[in-house]
Design an enzyme around this catalytic site. Structure first.
Site, mmCIF file in Angstrom:
data_model
loop_
_atom_site.group_PDB
_atom_site.id
_atom_site.type_symbol
_atom_site.label_atom_id
_atom_site.label_comp_id
_atom_site.label_asym_id
_atom_site.label_seq_id
_atom_site.Cartn_x
_atom_site.Cartn_y
_atom_site.Cartn_z
ATOM 1 N N ASP A 68 0.525 -0.821 0.026
ATOM 2 C CA ASP A 68 -0.129 0.032 0.096
ATOM 3 C C ASP A 68 0.648 1.499 -0.556
ATOM 4 O OD1 ASP A 68 -2.132 1.711 0.670
ATOM 5 O OD2 ASP A 68 -2.945 -0.263 0.725
ATOM 6 N N HIS A 120 -3.954 6.185 2.648
ATOM 7 C CA HIS A 120 -4.847 5.072 1.916
ATOM 8 C C HIS A 120 -4.498 3.668 2.825
ATOM 9 C CE1 HIS A 120 -5.625 2.034 -1.095
ATOM 10 N NE2 HIS A 120 -6.367 2.509 -0.559
ATOM 11 N N SER A 154 -10.615 -0.514 -2.198
ATOM 12 C CA SER A 154 -9.949 -0.810 -1.340
ATOM 13 C C SER A 154 -10.293 -0.636 0.067
ATOM 14 C CB SER A 154 -9.289 1.016 -1.771
ATOM 15 O OG SER A 154 -8.142 0.528 -2.895
#
Length: 750
Positions: A146, A212, A535
């Site tokens: 990630d 994220h 996601s």
């Protein structure tokens, strides 16, 4: 100065002699290649010759198309732990010549990929009080590929954690820029930036600048954090599925560049070597064959090592056949909504009140603000159509200052444009993404076209239109439902495999290195935020997989995937028109997945049989198996229509004149505890136009790990003009267990 990530040993005298002998023959080719643009490529090889290290072997192969000095300069990285490959700068002619090298299995250009909570785990039936095997959970290591992680977050403190499990081979993390290091919760943190290009918007460190990776990590395995919220919204206890598990972060995605194939493969190699148990990858895939897709290749090598890879399906819905990361050895995750929504009321000067979607964290200071349409605020006549969408440079600041602006959605960030012109806030009209609570940097909300028409009519019905947008409030909504943005089937990689968890408005940990919107002018920062996307769904399923793994540490990747798919809660086709092509096997049910009763198990060779059945050539499969000797004609073929022991069944109707019939061979393994004997009876549901026959209809087991085979025959009648899918199911039932396999028939598109 370019950094070489793997040291290159001196070649032996024999290799140097070979380089000298062949130098003259290569010199003209090298000169020609020198005039060509060089791009990053990944070169897959078999095992090195006996007595030669992998790094020496890689350099020797690269030196077959370059001078030795050029090879040293252009070599970027050697993959040596889980598979044999290297990344290097190659011209088109060099790449072509390398692809013909006897030791080379494949050469592919490096591609870049894009990135695709307080309530969600309770909604999925995994409350804080759920049964846990804490001793084993503390030994589970989840690996995430990630944008990095924020070690300062309370979701990742290591209070109460002992040292890393003895199986961990990832060593300790070093301190990096803005990164304080690991602890006994985050036991691994590495970054990969093999192209060497600096990213001015990111930091060369495992630290998360985007937010994220922090969000996905805390959703999967974050600690329990009481009273977490986004400025009071979504307040509750934030936690992951397996708060007792350890986290290993592999930063492969960069703010300005995305996520490259080279970095993805390096991270897969490291994660496999380090000893992770589950890999979660919330990154968009590519529409490529499995043997040229870096993510699919990395996941296959993980499967060979007993590691399940969970990946997001993509955010390109509701377009058909838009699902990505669909290799059968990957658990592909769509996004669904939970029963919570965030709405902001809009009141017009005429007293009418409408409800909009989004997160607006601002209390109005006035009863009403002047209201104008972006179309009417155009800088000139030529810009009226673009001003309708409030595009940058299309509106007159004098007409916007101090006002609310009504815009149509052209792209995200309209509130940023309005604020930069001195506007107070934005009302955005859209028929898309109304199931997502977009966070705004100024007072704003999103309304549907019907409400938008009413607002536009009001603006042009009075000389002094006004409106106000109130602070966002939480609401309830019927759920689950598939997110509008979630990518749909059918699987573009195989017509025989059905592929496609909450992913809307998920509250989880965030970074303070980025504002809530990331837009210029935004000053909002928070330790937690709401995000939507496949996601966000991906770490929910990866967390469920880790939860199952904590009870069954010796289960294969296929067994864990089967447990999750066959225990999923069936979703409503009335709510989701795309049916299984939207929600796949259904809504995640972690507690039931812990004890599925039966599993559909297989090893990596079964996938090779499947690919041979799909028409892949042995030469292309070499990048997966690591050998050029693979020959599909000599491999025992998989049985049945799909040649794979998969937990779902899918058939494509080819003819409009006669029925289509297919036979599926399946084998299940008993993983229940008894008491024995245990008998499972088949229950079949088939809609009009579909017939399902199962032989035998009863399976009996006398011990754990006993296997039983059965045959499923699916027959579909001609369905002229039919453009959707037929949904049936096969369920094996015993006292205490229900093992469900969706059966899908769809028409071949003209």
């Amino acid at each position: 100065m370019k950094k070489i990530y793997t040291s290159v040993h001196h070649l032996t005298f024999l290799l140097l002699l070979q380089v000298l002998i062949t130098h003259a023959s290569r010199s003209s080719a090298s000169a020609a290649a020198g005039n060509e643009q060089k791009d990053f490529h990944i070169v897959y090889l078999g095992d090195p010759p006996e007595g030669v290290s992998a790094v020496e072997h890689h350099m020797h192969v690269l030196s077959s198309v370059k001078s030795n000095d050029e090879a040293v300069d252009d070599m970027v990285y050697s993959y040596t732990k889980s598979f044999s490959a290297f990344a290097a700068k190659l011209s088109p002619s060099e790449a072509q010549r390398l692809s013909r090298h006897e030791k080379v299995l494949g050469v592919f250009p490096n591609r870049y990929h894009k990135l695709d909570t307080t309530k969600s785990w309770d909604f999925l039936g995994l409350p804080k009080t759920a049964k846990r095997n804490l001793k084993t959970e503390r030994n589970i290591v989840v690996g995430l590929l990630d944008t990095g992680i924020t070690p300062q977050s309370s979701s990742f403190n290591d209070h109460g954690f002992g040292p890393p499990p003895k199986k961990w081979k990832g060593g300790t993390c070093s301190r990096h820029a803005n990164f304080s290091g690991c602890n006994n919760k985050i036991i691994g943190a590495k970054y990969f930036k093999l192209d060497g290009n600096p990213d001015p918007s990111d930091i060369l460190s495992p630290i998360d600048v985007d937010g994220h990776g922090t969000h996905t990590s805390s959703t999967l395995a974050g600690n329990l954090v009481p009273q977490a919220s986004l400025f009071g919204l979504a307040r509750g206890s934030a936690r992951g599925a397996v708060p007792g598990a350890r986290i290993a972060m592999y930063k492969v995605c960069w703010v300005s560049y995305g996520c490259s194939d080279m970095d993805l493969l390096a991270a897969f190699e490291a994660a496999i070597h380090d000893g992770v148990d589950i890999i979660s990858i919330s990154i968009g895939g590519v529409n490529a064959e499995y043997t040229s897709d870096a993510l699919a290749i990395g996941a296959f090598h993980a499967t060979k090592n007993g590691i399940l890879t969970v990946a997001s399906a993509g955010n390109d819905g509701p377009n058909p056949a838009s699902v990505r990361n669909h290799a059968p050895w990957i658990l592909t995750v769509a996004a669904s909504g939970i029963d919570r929504t965030f709405q902001s009321k809009v009141q017009l000067g005429n007293g009418k009140i409408f409800s909009g979607t989004g997160v607006s964290l601002f209390q109005p200071k006035e009863k009403l603000y002047p209201l104008v349409s972006g179309f009417d605020a155009a800088i000139d006549e030529d810009n009226k159509e673009t001003a309708r969408f409030c595009y940058d440079g299309s509106m007159d600041a004098k007409k916007v200052k101090g006002k609310l602006v009504y815009c149509k959605l052209g792209q995200w960030g309209r509130d940023s444009v309005v604020k930069s012109l001195g506007g107070v806030g934005t009302i955005v009209e859209s028929e898309q993404y109304l199931d997502i609570a977009q966070i705004f940097m100024a007072p704003a909300t999103m309304v549907n076209s019907s409400v938008g028409d009413s607002i536009d009519s009001y603006i042009h019905s009075t000389r002094s239109p006004g409106a106000v947008i109130y602070h966002t409030q939480e609401g309830k909504v019927d759920a689950p439902f598939v997110a509008s943005f979630s990518s749909r089937g059918p699987n573009p990689g195989s017509t025989r495999i059905l592929k496609v968890s909450p992913g809307i408005d998920i509250l989880a940990a965030y970074t303070r290195l980025r504002t809530l919107t990331g837009l210029d002018g935004d000053t909002q920062r928070s330790d937690f935020t709401l995000m939507s996307g496949t996601s966000m769904a991906c770490p929910h399923v990866a967390g469920a997989a880790a939860y199952v793994k904590s009870f069954h540490p010796n289960w294969t990747a296929a067994a864990i995937k089967s447990a999750i798919l066959t225990t999923a809660k069936q979703m409503s086709r009335r709510v989701n028109n795309d049916a299984e092509f939207a929600y796949g096997a259904g809504q995640l049910n972690p507690v039931r997945a812990r004890s599925p009763g039966l599993v559909y198990d297989m090893d990596e060779m079964a996938y090779v049989q499947f690919l041979c059945h799909e028409g892949y050539k042995g030469s292309s499969l070499s990048v997966l198996v690591g050998s050029k000797s693979i020959n599909c004609s000599t491999i025992i073929p998989g049985l049945g229509y799909d040649a794979l022991n998969y937990p779902t069944i899918q058939m494509r109707v080819k003819s409009q004149q006669k029925p289509t019939v297919a036979t599926f061979q399946r084998m299940v393994t008993n993983v229940g505890r008894g008491p024995y004997p245990v008998v499972y009876n088949a229950t079949i549901e088939a809609p009009k136009g579909m017939e399902i026959t199962v032989k035998p209809m009863t399976l009996s087991f006398s011990r754990v790990n006993e296997e039983r085979s059965f045959k499923v025959v699916v027959k579909a009648e001609p369905i002229a003009g039919y453009s959707g899918i037929l949904s049936g199911e096969l369920v094996w039932r015993s006292p205490g267990h229900s093992v469900r396999s969706p059966v899908v028939v769809y028409k071949q598109q003209d």
